[in-house]
Design a protein around this motif. Structure first.
Motif, PDB file in Angstrom:
ATOM      1  N   ASP A 151     -12.170  -0.439   3.064  1.00 53.92           N
ATOM      2  CA  ASP A 151     -12.838   0.862   2.975  1.00 53.92           C
ATOM      3  C   ASP A 151     -13.246   1.083   1.522  1.00 53.92           C
ATOM      4  O   ASP A 151     -12.441   1.436   0.669  1.00 53.92           O
ATOM      5  CB  ASP A 151     -11.877   1.974   3.442  1.00 53.92           C
ATOM      6  CG  ASP A 151     -12.565   3.330   3.571  1.00 53.92           C
ATOM      7  OD1 ASP A 151     -13.498   3.598   2.789  1.00 53.92           O
ATOM      8  OD2 ASP A 151     -12.140   4.128   4.426  1.00 53.92           O
ATOM      9  N   TYR A 152     -14.554   0.855   1.243  1.00 54.62           N
ATOM     10  CA  TYR A 152     -15.033   0.966  -0.135  1.00 54.62           C
ATOM     11  C   TYR A 152     -14.974   2.413  -0.652  1.00 54.62           C
ATOM     12  O   TYR A 152     -14.760   2.644  -1.851  1.00 54.62           O
ATOM     13  CB  TYR A 152     -16.460   0.437  -0.234  1.00 54.62           C
ATOM     14  CG  TYR A 152     -16.572  -1.039   0.089  1.00 54.62           C
ATOM     15  CD1 TYR A 152     -15.748  -1.972  -0.559  1.00 54.62           C
ATOM     16  CD2 TYR A 152     -17.486  -1.501   1.040  1.00 54.62           C
ATOM     17  CE1 TYR A 152     -15.856  -3.332  -0.257  1.00 54.62           C
ATOM     18  CE2 TYR A 152     -17.589  -2.854   1.333  1.00 54.62           C
ATOM     19  CZ  TYR A 152     -16.767  -3.767   0.689  1.00 54.62           C
ATOM     20  OH  TYR A 152     -16.850  -5.099   0.977  1.00 54.62           O
ATOM     21  N   ALA A 176       0.833  -1.209   0.000  1.00 58.79           N
ATOM     22  CA  ALA A 176       0.000   0.000   0.000  1.00 58.79           C
ATOM     23  C   ALA A 176       0.867   1.258   0.000  1.00 58.79           C
ATOM     24  O   ALA A 176       0.577   2.244  -0.698  1.00 58.79           O
ATOM     25  CB  ALA A 176      -0.930  -0.005   1.213  1.00 58.79           C
ATOM     26  N   LYS A 177       1.935   1.230   0.776  1.00 58.85           N
ATOM     27  CA  LYS A 177       2.851   2.376   0.863  1.00 58.85           C
ATOM     28  C   LYS A 177       3.456   2.703  -0.505  1.00 58.85           C
ATOM     29  O   LYS A 177       3.472   3.876  -0.935  1.00 58.85           O
ATOM     30  CB  LYS A 177       3.947   2.056   1.875  1.00 58.85           C
ATOM     31  CG  LYS A 177       5.129   3.007   1.843  1.00 58.85           C
ATOM     32  CD  LYS A 177       6.254   2.482   2.749  1.00 58.85           C
ATOM     33  CE  LYS A 177       7.567   3.201   2.465  1.00 58.85           C
ATOM     34  NZ  LYS A 177       8.683   2.650   3.283  1.00 58.85           N
ATOM     35  N   VAL A 227      -7.655  -1.547  -5.002  1.00 62.14           N
ATOM     36  CA  VAL A 227      -7.949  -2.981  -4.833  1.00 62.14           C
ATOM     37  C   VAL A 227      -7.645  -3.423  -3.407  1.00 62.14           C
ATOM     38  O   VAL A 227      -8.410  -4.189  -2.794  1.00 62.14           O
ATOM     39  CB  VAL A 227      -7.142  -3.816  -5.850  1.00 62.14           C
ATOM     40  CG1 VAL A 227      -7.278  -5.308  -5.548  1.00 62.14           C
ATOM     41  CG2 VAL A 227      -7.606  -3.515  -7.274  1.00 62.14           C
ATOM     42  N   LEU A 228      -6.518  -2.933  -2.845  1.00 61.92           N
ATOM     43  CA  LEU A 228      -6.176  -3.285  -1.455  1.00 61.92           C
ATOM     44  C   LEU A 228      -7.249  -2.781  -0.503  1.00 61.92           C
ATOM     45  O   LEU A 228      -7.644  -3.486   0.443  1.00 61.92           O
ATOM     46  CB  LEU A 228      -4.821  -2.697  -1.080  1.00 61.92           C
ATOM     47  CG  LEU A 228      -3.587  -3.277  -1.786  1.00 61.92           C
ATOM     48  CD1 LEU A 228      -2.313  -2.640  -1.257  1.00 61.92           C
ATOM     49  CD2 LEU A 228      -3.504  -4.798  -1.605  1.00 61.92           C
ATOM     50  N   TYR A 229      -7.739  -1.537  -0.725  1.00 58.73           N
ATOM     51  CA  TYR A 229      -8.812  -1.010   0.136  1.00 58.73           C
ATOM     52  C   TYR A 229     -10.098  -1.816  -0.046  1.00 58.73           C
ATOM     53  O   TYR A 229     -10.835  -2.067   0.910  1.00 58.73           O
ATOM     54  CB  TYR A 229      -9.069   0.465  -0.192  1.00 58.73           C
ATOM     55  CG  TYR A 229      -8.189   1.424   0.588  1.00 58.73           C
ATOM     56  CD1 TYR A 229      -8.346   1.578   1.968  1.00 58.73           C
ATOM     57  CD2 TYR A 229      -7.207   2.171  -0.046  1.00 58.73           C
ATOM     58  CE1 TYR A 229      -7.538   2.452   2.692  1.00 58.73           C
ATOM     59  CE2 TYR A 229      -6.400   3.053   0.668  1.00 58.73           C
ATOM     60  CZ  TYR A 229      -6.564   3.189   2.035  1.00 58.73           C
ATOM     61  OH  TYR A 229      -5.777   4.043   2.754  1.00 58.73           O
ATOM     62  N   TYR A 230     -10.387  -2.226  -1.263  1.00 55.61           N
ATOM     63  CA  TYR A 230     -11.612  -2.977  -1.529  1.00 55.61           C
ATOM     64  C   TYR A 230     -11.585  -4.331  -0.817  1.00 55.61           C
ATOM     65  O   TYR A 230     -12.578  -4.760  -0.223  1.00 55.61           O
ATOM     66  CB  TYR A 230     -11.780  -3.178  -3.033  1.00 55.61           C
ATOM     67  CG  TYR A 230     -13.077  -3.868  -3.393  1.00 55.61           C
ATOM     68  CD1 TYR A 230     -14.260  -3.142  -3.511  1.00 55.61           C
ATOM     69  CD2 TYR A 230     -13.121  -5.247  -3.605  1.00 55.61           C
ATOM     70  CE1 TYR A 230     -15.447  -3.771  -3.839  1.00 55.61           C
ATOM     71  CE2 TYR A 230     -14.307  -5.884  -3.923  1.00 55.61           C
ATOM     72  CZ  TYR A 230     -15.463  -5.141  -4.036  1.00 55.61           C
ATOM     73  OH  TYR A 230     -16.644  -5.771  -4.335  1.00 55.61           O
ATOM     74  N   ASN A 231     -10.434  -4.971  -0.873  1.00 57.28           N
ATOM     75  CA  ASN A 231     -10.311  -6.309  -0.282  1.00 57.28           C
ATOM     76  C   ASN A 231      -9.928  -6.268   1.186  1.00 57.28           C
ATOM     77  O   ASN A 231     -10.008  -7.299   1.880  1.00 57.28           O
ATOM     78  CB  ASN A 231      -9.278  -7.135  -1.049  1.00 57.28           C
ATOM     79  CG  ASN A 231      -9.734  -7.431  -2.467  1.00 57.28           C
ATOM     80  OD1 ASN A 231     -10.920  -7.659  -2.711  1.00 57.28           O
ATOM     81  ND2 ASN A 231      -8.792  -7.411  -3.408  1.00 57.28           N
ATOM     82  N   GLY A 232      -9.469  -5.099   1.650  1.00 59.17           N
ATOM     83  CA  GLY A 232      -9.022  -5.006   3.047  1.00 59.17           C
ATOM     84  C   GLY A 232      -7.730  -5.755   3.278  1.00 59.17           C
ATOM     85  O   GLY A 232      -7.516  -6.290   4.377  1.00 59.17           O
TER      86      GLY A 232
END
Length: 680
Positions: A545-546, A515-516, A534-539
């Protein structure tokens, strides 16, 4: 024919002879006969002449002039007698210039000494009369000027008090009295509709009148109308002439205006001339402009020392408004110029760089001046100068494009340990531009470039290790190189390193690190934004966080990553992280599809199939499924198979449907496999 003189006529003749008005009746009679005059005309002419003499003696000068004119017309000729009398009458009427002209004419006729003496006496009278007349004329003019000046002052005071109607009347009086300032100010009133009805034509006429009377403000205002085309046809040439006239008359603002016009039309020598006038009159901006001309060498040879003197003067005059900001830069240029002339190669390079980018005076690059300085720097073994020359020849900027020359200059730069020169030469070897393609040599040069500090070199060498191209595949080494490139702000390397951390390739899997690096890459590239979404969508590695997912998908889409567009379309379709909006879903699916994202084509096809967010259209749905299928999306093949099976938007075709299900099944789409088994 014979003519007999009567006694009264003889007596009058003797009287006029004594007065010096000699008159030869015999000659006159002869001339009359020669001119074929009738006796009646001759007699009338004599009578008119004597009447003229009598009226002159009696002081009736206008009547004398009228009778003499009548006598001349009847006689159809003139002579010394007539001219002598005419001169005397004109002197008596104080028409001295005309009398002087008759004197000159008289000298061309035959006359007696007595006549000449008589007429010559008029000379002093004429001269004195002319002097007196001129003195009186000047007195009248002075009075008129004073009256006009008083009218102007009254107008100015009225205008200051806001009484524009009164001011306009007084300015009109001043203008009529020959005070040009009144004409100019009244012109301003007409131009602005102040105290009078607005009239650009009237304003133009008044400015023109003021200018003809050498009023510099009138000339300037007239020039402004010609330049803007307001109230008159636009005429830049005439505007320049009028501004120049106003400038030469001492109006410094006009010097600036015409200077800017000369500068805009590339009449640099003229611009410098008028700016010099203004600078001499302590106009700081004008001094500043001349400083820039000498700084960049426009219209004059570059002369940093002279530029410094003008900037310094501008700064002193304007109190830091002009010139001061350039003093530090110009002093630095003077120092660099001196160093370059003394043979310091790096100083030549630094001076050349001042001509690139925004340029020395922030007017854009000047490659013609930069290139010779870079050449001087490179000849003095300055590696950066060699690199810059390589760039010029590689891109055909300021010179003809020449990849071979570019490679040679990059080579010289790389030998001098210039990182960018090594990396660029490496790329030329990688693709075979200007040199024979040699990927091993490219890898060596990327390595050199990376070790000298080229982030791009590190990234490109990382790609070689990632793909096992020329070097043995080594994900760990690739990750090291991507990290080095990313730390030096080559953001594509950040995206790749983020991917390695997400997948655990060459490094220990770490979603937080992924993510960084994606976030850093997102600063410039849509790929990093979409992957972070995608990382936020999948957590994964961060809190699910959608809303954040939607935000980064949108950033990715905006920056050209079409996967981000397709993913954002999906969020709008299901209303996750955003307010559900099928039309927006269709819009973003379409963007993704046009960018080659098969899932975008397929999902847009589904919307057309049911008529959600778009008008229902099974044919369009089939076309989109086909596009997705051709791009390798198994679901697209299956959906197209369904349409062929049921004849939706296409003609029913069982064998075509089976073929598509088979393709979808082989592509890993399980529902297609089940459908295929049922059909068997």
């Amino acid at each position: 024919m014979r003519y007999i003189l009567d006694t009264n006529l003889f007596t009058r003749t003797v009287k006029y002879l004594k007065l010096g008005l000699l008159f030869s009746l015999f000659v006159w009679t002869f001339n009359s006969v020669a001119s074929a005059q009738s006796p009646e005309e001759l007699k009338a002419a004599r009578e008119a002449y004597y009447a003229a003499v009598q009226n002159y003696e009696d002081g009736n000068y206008d009547e004398a002039a009228a009778q003499l004119k009548r006598a001349t017309k009847l006689r159809r000729a003139t002579d010394a007698f007539f001219l002598a009398l005419e001169a005397k009458i004109l002197v008596a009427q104080k028409r001295y210039a005309e009398a002087e002209a008759i004197q000159e004419k008289f000298s061309n006729y035959d006359a007696s000494e007595a006549q000449r003496a008589d007429v010559s006496k008029l000379t002093k009278i004429i001269e004195k009369g002319r002097i007196d007349a001129e003195r009186q004329r000047q007195a009248r003019l002075e009075k008129a000027r004073k009256d006009a000046s008083y009218a102007y002052s009254r107008g100015y005071k009225a205008a200051k008090n806001g009484n524009y109607s009164l001011a306009a009347r007084e300015y009109q009086n001043a203008c009529d009295g020959g005070y040009a300032g009144g004409c100019n100010n009244l012109g301003i009133f007409y131009e602005k509709g102040r105290g009078v009805q607005k009239s650009l034509q009237r304003a133009f006429k008044l400015y023109e009148k003021a200018c003809k009377s050498q009023n510099v403000y009138g000339c300037s205002n007239l020039a402004s109308m010609y330049r803007s085309g307001k109230g008159v046809s636009r005429d830049y040439a005439r505007a320049k002439r009028l501004y120049r006239k106003s400038c030469d008359g001492g109006k410094i603002d006009s010097c600036l205006e015409v200077g800017f016009m000369y500068e805009g039309s590339k009449e640099t020598s003229q611009a410098i001339a008028v700016f010099s006038q203004a600078c001499d009159a302590e106009e700081g901006l004008a001094c500043h402009k001349i400083g820039k001309f000498y700084m960049i060498g426009r219209g004059v040879a570059p002369d940093f020392k002279r530029a410094e003197s003008f900037f310094k003067r501008a700064c002193m005059i304007s109190g830091k408004s002009f010139g001061c900001g350039y003093l530090k830069s110009i002093r630095n240029l003077v120092s660099l110029s001196n160093g370059c002339e003394a043979g310091t190669a790096s100083q030549c390079t630094e001076l050349a760089k001042r001509y690139t980018g925004v340029g020395i005076a922030r007017t854009g690059p000047d490659h013609k001046k930069a290139i010779p300085l870079f050449e001087k720097g490179c000849n003095g073994a300055d590696a950066e100068a060699c690199y810059e020359l390589g760039e010029y020849y590689k891109n055909g900027r300021g010179v003809s494009k020449d990849d071979l020359k570019a490679s040679k200059y990059y080579d010289l730069g790389c030998e001098g340990r210039n990182a960018k020169a090594c990396a660029n030469l490496g790329y030329m070897y990688a693709v075979g531009t200007g040199v024979t393609q040699n990927k091993k040599q490219a890898a060596k040069l990327y390595d050199l470039g990376c070790s000298y500090g080229s982030a791009w070199g590190c990234n490109n060498l990382g790609n070689y290790y990632a793909n096992g191209d020329v070097v043995q595949q080594d994900y760990s080494r690739a990750a090291e190189l991507y990290e080095k490139g990313c730390n030096d702000d080559f953001l594509r390397a950040c995206n790749r390193l983020g991917y390695y951390y997400e997948k655990g390739q060459g490094v220990t899997q770490d979603y937080a690190q992924a993510a960084k690096y994606y976030e850093k890459g997102c600063e410039r590239h849509g790929y990093g934004c979409t992957n972070l979404g995608v990382l936020y969508y999948n957590g994964n590695g961060i809190a699910q966080d959608y809303t954040q997912a939607a935000k980064y998908y949108e950033k990715g889409c905006t920056k050209g990553n079409t996967r981000g567009c397709a993913n954002l379309g999906y969020l709008y379709q299901i209303g996750r992280g955003v307010t559900q909006d099928y039309e927006l879903a269709a819009k973003y699916y379409e963007q993704g599809c046009e960018g080659g994202r098969a899932v975008g084509c397929n999902n847009l096809g589904l919307l057309y199939a049911v008529g959600t967010g778009v008008t229902q259209d099974h044919l369009q749905a089939s076309l989109l499924y086909d596009q997705a299928c051709e791009a390798g999306l198994a679901r697209g093949c299956s959906n197209l198979g369904n349409n062929y099976l049921k004849g939706r938007g296409v003609a029913k075709d069982y064998s075509r449907a089976v073929s598509l299900y088979k393709k979808a099944c082989e592509g890993g789409y399980e529902p297609a496999c089940k459908t295929l088994n049922k059909s068997n």
